[in-house]
Design a protein around this motif. Structure first.
Motif, PDB file in Angstrom:
ATOM      1  N   ASP A  35       0.830  -1.208   0.000  1.00 40.13           N
ATOM      2  CA  ASP A  35       0.000   0.000   0.000  1.00 40.13           C
ATOM      3  C   ASP A  35       0.864   1.258   0.000  1.00 40.13           C
ATOM      4  O   ASP A  35       0.540   2.253  -0.664  1.00 40.13           O
ATOM      5  N   VAL A  81      -8.674  -0.681   7.620  1.00 37.54           N
ATOM      6  CA  VAL A  81      -8.198  -1.980   7.144  1.00 37.54           C
ATOM      7  C   VAL A  81      -7.996  -2.917   8.329  1.00 37.54           C
ATOM      8  O   VAL A  81      -7.277  -2.581   9.271  1.00 37.54           O
ATOM      9  N   ARG A 133     -11.291  -4.246   3.889  1.00 41.54           N
ATOM     10  CA  ARG A 133     -11.139  -2.799   3.763  1.00 41.54           C
ATOM     11  C   ARG A 133     -12.500  -2.121   3.680  1.00 41.54           C
ATOM     12  O   ARG A 133     -13.438  -2.679   3.107  1.00 41.54           O
ATOM     13  N   ALA A 167      -8.828   6.674  13.454  1.00 39.78           N
ATOM     14  CA  ALA A 167      -8.691   7.572  12.307  1.00 39.78           C
ATOM     15  C   ALA A 167      -8.937   9.020  12.723  1.00 39.78           C
ATOM     16  O   ALA A 167      -8.203   9.934  12.315  1.00 39.78           O
ATOM     17  N   SER A 210     -13.931   2.087   3.125  1.00 45.39           N
ATOM     18  CA  SER A 210     -13.581   3.502   2.955  1.00 45.39           C
ATOM     19  C   SER A 210     -14.797   4.391   3.131  1.00 45.39           C
ATOM     20  O   SER A 210     -15.941   3.982   2.868  1.00 45.39           O
ATOM     21  N   ALA A 215      -5.041   5.886   5.752  1.00 47.82           N
ATOM     22  CA  ALA A 215      -5.455   4.509   6.028  1.00 47.82           C
ATOM     23  C   ALA A 215      -5.023   4.118   7.432  1.00 47.82           C
ATOM     24  O   ALA A 215      -3.902   4.418   7.855  1.00 47.82           O
ATOM     25  N   LYS A 238      -5.126  10.488   0.833  1.00 47.33           N
ATOM     26  CA  LYS A 238      -5.743   9.354   1.521  1.00 47.33           C
ATOM     27  C   LYS A 238      -5.059   9.071   2.849  1.00 47.33           C
ATOM     28  O   LYS A 238      -3.835   9.175   2.971  1.00 47.33           O
ATOM     29  N   GLU A 286     -10.191  10.545   0.863  1.00 49.36           N
ATOM     30  CA  GLU A 286     -10.683   9.236   1.298  1.00 49.36           C
ATOM     31  C   GLU A 286      -9.985   8.827   2.596  1.00 49.36           C
ATOM     32  O   GLU A 286      -8.802   9.088   2.782  1.00 49.36           O
ATOM     33  N   TYR A 312      -4.685   0.776   9.947  1.00 47.52           N
ATOM     34  CA  TYR A 312      -4.597  -0.683   9.904  1.00 47.52           C
ATOM     35  C   TYR A 312      -4.707  -1.264  11.306  1.00 47.52           C
ATOM     36  O   TYR A 312      -4.160  -0.713  12.268  1.00 47.52           O
ATOM     37  N   GLU A 338      -9.569   5.262   4.844  1.00 45.13           N
ATOM     38  CA  GLU A 338      -9.795   3.823   4.740  1.00 45.13           C
ATOM     39  C   GLU A 338      -9.455   3.115   6.054  1.00 45.13           C
ATOM     40  O   GLU A 338      -8.440   3.408   6.682  1.00 45.13           O
ATOM     41  N   TYR A 376      -0.498   7.721   5.494  1.00 48.06           N
ATOM     42  CA  TYR A 376      -1.262   8.817   4.900  1.00 48.06           C
ATOM     43  C   TYR A 376      -0.403   9.699   3.997  1.00 48.06           C
ATOM     44  O   TYR A 376       0.808   9.778   4.137  1.00 48.06           O
TER      45      TYR A 376
END
Length: 235
Positions: free
Chosen positions: A68, A157, A172, A139, A174, A115, A113, A153, A117, A155, A108
């Motif tokens: 990613d 995960v 995932r 987040a 989003s 993300a 975006k 966006e 995890y 996301e 990020y």
């Protein structure tokens, strides 16, 4: 009183440690990690053996994040830098001063975006990623910090290598920044309500299952008694 850590929790801690070491480069690569299979680690009063399953999960998790990150870097090299870090302490100040936690990994690029995890080694409970409240708060905590809120966006995960799920071991989901802004407002109201005098204790399997105070919670004890009475009356 300190509640003893369960074997499953200690096992999960060891698996997380391996995953973090691999994703940050501290494990010395997959071959070095495989060489540790069979080692026994003392963790919170338990002896945990490092298994093939643990190592494979750590490699899956690390390879996913590396892929990613590479994709984010290659997307447009002329724009802002890609940032990634493991075991990130976050504080969701837009929700409440006491709403904080540690995200397993955050990746990020500002303006594009973000993300978040989560590596889950447990197999007893399959965790859904869609609108996952734990990851959503992570987040928000990331965006309340240096990452900022400017994204196309966001996301979430989940990597759960041992739990069967129709969508696979990597899941995932989003949403837009606007969704997270609305969630933060809703969560802030709930967080504020917990600080009110006489705030009710509401037991439930989803949030009480791993709570360290479960053994001492009067509401949970009362619910267990009521359930036992119903079961006895139906017998």
């Amino acid at each position: 009183t300190r509640v003893p850590t369960s074997f499953a929790a200690a096992e999960g801690t060891v698996a997380h440690t391996l995953a973090e070491a691999f994703v940050t480069g501290g494990a010395g690569g997959s071959m070095a990690l495989m060489a540790r299979v069979g080692q026994v680690v003392k963790q919170e009063g338990h002896e945990i053996e490092i298994t093939d399953e643990m190592v494979n999960g750590a490699v899956l998790y690390g390879d996913l994040i590396a892929g990613d990150r590479a994709a984010a870097t290659e997307k447009d090299k002329r724009t802002t830098q890609v940032h990634g870090a493991a075991e990130v302490r976050v504080k969701a100040t837009s929700v409440g001063d006491q709403v904080r936690g540690t995200a397993d990994y955050i990746l990020y690029r500002k303006g594009h975006k973000l993300a978040v995890y989560d590596f889950k080694y447990g197999k007893g409970v399959t965790v859904e990623v869609e609108a996952n409240e734990q990851l959503a708060l992570y987040a928000i905590g990331a965006m309340d910090g240096p990452a900022g809120w400017a994204y196309d966006e966001v996301e979430l995960v989940i990597v759960q290598p041992r739990a069967g799920h129709p969508d696979g071991v990597v899941r995932r989901w989003s949403a837009s920044v606007e969704w997270f802004e609305m969630f933060a407002k809703h969560a802030a109201k709930a967080a504020s309500a917990t600080q009110e005098s006489g705030a009710p204790l509401v037991p439930g399997e989803a949030w009480c299952r791993w709570c360290p105070a479960a053994a001492f919670c009067p509401a949970l004890h009362k619910k267990a008694q009521e359930s036992a009475m119903v079961a006895f009356s139906d017998a």
